[in-house]
Design an enzyme around this catalytic site. Structure first.
Site: not given
Ligand code: GLP
Length: 232
Positions: A64, A124, A126, A131
């Site tokens: 993303d 949440n 995702h 989302e």
């Molecule tokens: C963002 C990214 C996801 C990631 C998520 C959790 O939303 N788009 O790819 O998995 O955050 O991030 P973290 O690993 O910092 O908790």
């Protein structure tokens, strides 16, 4: 000093990826960003240098990317700094959905599809930036981020002029099309959503729940009651 569970997992996943790159030099990887994979990438760079791995034909596909973001805050920059530059993945093989637009899925298909996709999980539920409410049949698309996601990522934009509110993401179908998926989740705060995602009903309300339908999913977490380090 005791090696933390997260460090053990980071080394284990990095070892898995390094072995796959060694055995398939033109492998296509779906790559996450955020706090969860950071240690794993550092280990992967170290392993790659120790074993002189050849990344010249590897393809990196970012899961993303934010839209309206300063370059230094972008996921493209994160992957360059945390992985690509360290392993020598050529710029021509660094793919990002914000640069390929609607053709991202076609680009992935043209390269033979994703061999391994590594995922984190949002609070949440995702995955990438799919989302809650995202249908299983979704392909790469742009989205407006939920307040929960913006809040969770706010600390990453301290001092930045603005916090992005829109992004473009691989879709659920894009991700499920990967031949192998590795999901990593660290910290007690991720326990509940991961349990719901992996053991609850499969629903667009928790996009990570679609992973239950994948036939090659490995899950790595560091939250176990006995604090044992649970490896897949
Ligand atoms: C963002 C990214 C996801 C990631 C998520 C959790 O939303 N788009 O790819 O998995 O955050 O991030 P973290 O690993 O910092 O908790």
């Amino acid at each position: 000093m005791e090696t933390s569970c997260q460090e053990i997992i980071a080394s284990r996943v990095a070892g898995l990826i390094a072995a796959e790159v060694a055995s398939n030099p033109s492998i296509c990887l779906g790559l996450p960003t955020g706090r969860t994979p950071a240690k794993m990438y550092a280990e992967l760079v170290k392993l790659s240098r120790q074993n002189n791995l050849d990344w010249s034909r590897v393809c990196g596909f970012a899961l993303d990317e934010y839209l309206d973001v300063d370059e230094t805050q972008s996921f493209s920059h994160y992957l360059s700094v945390n992985l690509y530059d360290g392993v020598g993945l050529p710029a021509a093989n660094r793919f990002n959905p914000s640069e390929s637009g609607d053709d991202y899925d076609a680009l992935i298909a043209a390269r033979g599809g994703l061999d391994i996709t590594i995922l984190g999980i949002g609070l949440n539920g995702h995955i990438a930036f799919n989302e809650p409410g995202t249908p299983a049949e979704s392909w790469t698309h742009s989205i407006v981020l939920t307040p929960s996601t913006i809040d969770a990522n706010r600390e990453l934009f301290k001092g930045a002029g603005r916090i992005p509110t829109r992004a473009v993401t691989m879709g659920i179908s894009t991700i499920l099309g990967s031949r192998r998926i590795i999901l990593m989740a660290f910290g007690e705060k991720k326990r509940s959503i991961l349990d719901q995602a992996l053991t609850g009903p499969i629903s667009p309300e928790i996009p990570a729940s679609f992973l239950q339908q994948h036939d090659s999913l490995q899950v790595f977490t560091d939250f176990e009651r006995a604090q044992a380090c649970r490896l897949d």
